[in-house]
Design a protein around this motif. Structure first.
Motif, PDB file in Angstrom:
ATOM      1  N   ALA A   1      34.912 -13.034   8.750  1.00 46.41           N
ATOM      2  CA  ALA A   1      35.879 -12.322   9.575  1.00 46.41           C
ATOM      3  C   ALA A   1      35.857 -10.829   9.269  1.00 46.41           C
ATOM      4  CB  ALA A   1      37.282 -12.888   9.348  1.00 46.41           C
ATOM      5  N   ARG A   2      35.554 -10.481   8.035  1.00 49.24           N
ATOM      6  CA  ARG A   2      35.495  -9.062   7.664  1.00 49.24           C
ATOM      7  C   ARG A   2      34.331  -8.361   8.358  1.00 49.24           C
ATOM      8  NH1 ARG A   2      38.235  -7.309   2.503  1.00 49.24           N
ATOM      9  NH2 ARG A   2      39.807  -7.817   4.069  1.00 49.24           N
ATOM     10  N   VAL A   3      33.213  -9.059   8.479  1.00 46.58           N
ATOM     11  CA  VAL A   3      32.053  -8.485   9.161  1.00 46.58           C
ATOM     12  C   VAL A   3      32.366  -8.271  10.638  1.00 46.58           C
ATOM     13  CG1 VAL A   3      29.708  -9.004   9.960  1.00 46.58           C
ATOM     14  CG2 VAL A   3      30.314  -9.329   7.564  1.00 46.58           C
ATOM     15  N   VAL A   4      32.965  -9.257  11.287  1.00 45.32           N
ATOM     16  CA  VAL A   4      33.279  -9.143  12.714  1.00 45.32           C
ATOM     17  C   VAL A   4      34.308  -8.038  12.947  1.00 45.32           C
ATOM     18  CG1 VAL A   4      34.145 -10.356  14.742  1.00 45.32           C
ATOM     19  CG2 VAL A   4      32.716 -11.571  13.090  1.00 45.32           C
ATOM     20  N   ALA A   5      35.317  -7.971  12.084  1.00 46.77           N
ATOM     21  CA  ALA A   5      36.316  -6.908  12.213  1.00 46.77           C
ATOM     22  C   ALA A   5      35.676  -5.535  12.045  1.00 46.77           C
ATOM     23  CB  ALA A   5      37.424  -7.107  11.183  1.00 46.77           C
ATOM     24  N   LEU A   6      34.751  -5.423  11.115  1.00 47.40           N
ATOM     25  CA  LEU A   6      34.053  -4.161  10.912  1.00 47.40           C
ATOM     26  C   LEU A   6      33.228  -3.789  12.138  1.00 47.40           C
ATOM     27  CD1 LEU A   6      33.347  -1.838   8.998  1.00 47.40           C
ATOM     28  CD2 LEU A   6      31.572  -3.294   7.991  1.00 47.40           C
ATOM     29  N   GLN A   7      32.613  -4.766  12.782  1.00 40.65           N
ATOM     30  CA  GLN A   7      31.872  -4.495  14.008  1.00 40.65           C
ATOM     31  C   GLN A   7      32.794  -3.950  15.097  1.00 40.65           C
ATOM     32  OE1 GLN A   7      30.037  -8.487  14.340  1.00 40.65           O
ATOM     33  NE2 GLN A   7      28.065  -7.417  14.364  1.00 40.65           N
ATOM     34  N   LEU A   8      33.976  -4.519  15.215  1.00 40.50           N
ATOM     35  CA  LEU A   8      34.940  -4.024  16.201  1.00 40.50           C
ATOM     36  C   LEU A   8      35.386  -2.603  15.868  1.00 40.50           C
ATOM     37  CD1 LEU A   8      37.061  -7.264  16.653  1.00 40.50           C
ATOM     38  CD2 LEU A   8      35.569  -6.218  18.367  1.00 40.50           C
ATOM     39  N   LEU A   9      35.561  -2.323  14.600  1.00 38.94           N
ATOM     40  CA  LEU A   9      35.941  -0.979  14.172  1.00 38.94           C
ATOM     41  C   LEU A   9      34.848   0.023  14.535  1.00 38.94           C
ATOM     42  CD1 LEU A   9      38.489  -0.016  12.519  1.00 38.94           C
ATOM     43  CD2 LEU A   9      36.955   0.165  10.581  1.00 38.94           C
ATOM     44  N   LYS A  10      33.602  -0.355  14.320  1.00 38.07           N
ATOM     45  CA  LYS A  10      32.477   0.521  14.659  1.00 38.07           C
ATOM     46  C   LYS A  10      32.381   0.724  16.170  1.00 38.07           C
ATOM     47  CE  LYS A  10      28.606  -0.521  12.702  1.00 38.07           C
ATOM     48  NZ  LYS A  10      27.524  -1.363  12.135  1.00 38.07           N
ATOM     49  N   ARG A  11      32.623  -0.333  16.927  1.00 39.40           N
ATOM     50  CA  ARG A  11      32.594  -0.207  18.381  1.00 39.40           C
ATOM     51  C   ARG A  11      33.666   0.773  18.853  1.00 39.40           C
ATOM     52  NH1 ARG A  11      29.862  -0.232  23.153  1.00 39.40           N
ATOM     53  NH2 ARG A  11      31.230  -0.882  24.857  1.00 39.40           N
ATOM     54  N   ASN A  12      34.864   0.676  18.303  1.00 41.29           N
ATOM     55  CA  ASN A  12      35.927   1.609  18.659  1.00 41.29           C
ATOM     56  C   ASN A  12      35.537   3.040  18.316  1.00 41.29           C
ATOM     57  OD1 ASN A  12      38.654   2.991  17.237  1.00 41.29           O
ATOM     58  ND2 ASN A  12      38.914   2.250  19.330  1.00 41.29           N
TER      59      ASN A  12
ATOM     60  N   GLU B   1      42.934  -8.709  10.711  1.00 42.12           N
ATOM     61  CA  GLU B   1      41.874  -8.232   9.834  1.00 42.12           C
ATOM     62  C   GLU B   1      41.407  -6.832  10.254  1.00 42.12           C
ATOM     63  OE1 GLU B   1      38.924  -8.329   6.734  1.00 42.12           O
ATOM     64  OE2 GLU B   1      40.923  -9.181   7.070  1.00 42.12           O
ATOM     65  N   VAL B   2      41.287  -6.588  11.554  1.00 44.89           N
ATOM     66  CA  VAL B   2      40.927  -5.242  12.026  1.00 44.89           C
ATOM     67  C   VAL B   2      41.996  -4.244  11.607  1.00 44.89           C
ATOM     68  CG1 VAL B   2      40.451  -3.792  14.033  1.00 44.89           C
ATOM     69  CG2 VAL B   2      39.611  -6.134  13.983  1.00 44.89           C
TER      70      VAL B   2
END
Length: 412
Positions: free
Chosen positions: A224-235, A272-273
């Motif tokens: 979940a941390r990896v996916v949240a980090l991907q969303l953060l990078k997308r933003n 998590e995000v």
């Protein structure tokens, strides 16, 4: 086969489902993953070819950054573009003049007019970039090994515009290993979202075969941390597309390093995000660095600083703090407000872009239609799922009508 016949799935909140679908849309496909590997391997062999200025000087090549940590996302989702960072270990003295090494690598790839990569190559201060016809890029960063931990080396920095030059101790391999060791596969996260994948895609998708490059992994098989980090990078990427936005983007590797210290991983993807964004904001008040800004170091090799070029000053640090604050505020609204589908799409577009937002909303509609078929549920006027009794009282709205809330159909 009705996908719901597989059995009951864990409860999944609407907002977490939306974020998961956004995350799914920004992933690289297995095909793109394989193309990325093919491209970087071909480049490494080309640099080492007979007659190259660096013939027999290439010790090893390997992906670094987001590809090495499983946090890669499409840089342009609609066009399926992606960027690959590659470390190229060279058999050269670690104190070689940076100008010479960067120039030699450029010449080795660009070659002569009419050769494979001629005209597609750009020399940067720390790497050489090759851009392909579809807009995807490969950044090759040359380093020379130095004494110390495994794979530590000197990076060569030379900025032609100013003549700025130095060596920087780095260990991208060490950080990737450290990161991956701390964000292992999470069975609970997989169990929560595998049902969502079946609802959206309508079929069971097998796990990808092992690749020589770090495996292409379905999104629900990531932490979940990896996916949240991907969303953060997308933003971050969406924000930096604004015409008035200038300066360097916060480097992905610095965000990844800070995310590791964000505390216990949350069961909710949205939470998590928020947790990662809040933790990074807490770091962005620091001013211990030489420019009066935060400093983030490679936990696997502390001489390697991830923030040596960003933030350039306090203003740049405050700018990203404001971006994260707006992200958090909007995510709280998405969680706490009784938004219609149109309002949800507006929030998602603002945070993650139109293409990913449209995919998430359409996936939600598709999932709800499947639930209706299986359980005789109905959509209310805001797109909320109603039971049969509630539908009889409040009326129903066709799924296609829900896509027109706010005056326009969903489109790419």
């Amino acid at each position: 086969m009705n996908v719901l016949s597989q059995g009951p799935w864990p409860t999944l909140s609407d907002y977490d489902a939306l974020l998961m679908d956004v995350a799914r849309r920004i992933q690289l496909t297995k095909t793109k993953h394989e193309i990325a590997e093919t491209n970087f391997r071909a480049l490494c062999q080309y640099v080492d070819r007979e007659g190259s200025p660096l013939e027999n000087k290439v010790i090893e090549c390997y992906p670094s950054g987001s590809f090495a940590t499983g946090t890669a996302i499409a840089s342009r989702v609609a066009k399926a573009q992606h960027d690959v960072d590659v470390v190229m270990e060279l058999d050269v003295p670690p104190n070689s003049p940076p100008r010479d090494i960067i120039s030699l690598l450029f010449l080795a790839i660009n070659g002569e007019e009419g050769s494979r990569y001629y005209g597609k190559v750009t020399q940067n201060s720390r790497c050489v970039t090759v851009e392909y016809g579809d807009g995807t890029t490969v950044d090759l960063m040359p380093i020379a090994r130095i004494a110390g931990p495994e794979r530590a080396g000197n990076l060569f920095h030379f900025k032609r515009e100013t003549g700025e030059t130095h060596h920087k101790p780095v260990n991208p391999w060490g950080f990737a290993k450290y990161f991956n060791d701390h964000v292992d596969f999470d069975p609970a996260f997989y169990d929560l979202f595998k049902g969502r994948r079946l609802l959206v895609e309508g079929q069971i998708v097998e796990k990808a075969e092992t690749q020589p490059m770090p495996n292409h992994v379905p999104v629900e098989e990531k932490s979940a941390r990896v996916v949240a980090l991907q969303l953060l990078k997308r933003n971050r990427d969406i924000v930096w597309r604004a015409p008035n936005r200038t300066g360097r983007k916060p480097p992905s590797v610095a965000l990844a390093a800070m995310a590791l210290d964000a505390g216990t991983v949350h069961a909710s993807l949205l939470d998590e995000v928020i947790a990662i964004a809040s933790h990074i904001r807490s770091r962005l008040v620091e001013s211990d660095g030489p420019r009066g800004t935060v400093q983030v170091f490679n936990p696997a090799y502390p001489p390697d600083e991830f923030t040596d070029r960003w933030p350039e000053n306090e203003a740049a640090q405050e700018l990203y703090d404001g971006d994260l604050r707006r992200l958090i505020v909007n995510l709280y609204k998405l969680r706490n407000e009784n938004f219609s589908l149109a309002e949800q799409q507006e929030v998602l577009e603002r945070l993650f872009g139109e293409t990913a937002a449209t995919y998430a909303i359409e996936s939600t509609l598709d999932a709800r239609l499947r639930e209706m078929d299986a359980n005789r549920l109905h959509l209310g006027s805001t797109g909320k799922v109603l039971g049969a009794a509630a539908a009889a009282v409040g009326g129903t709205t066709a799924a296609r009508a829900a896509t027109r809330e706010g005056g326009g159909e969903l489109s790419e």
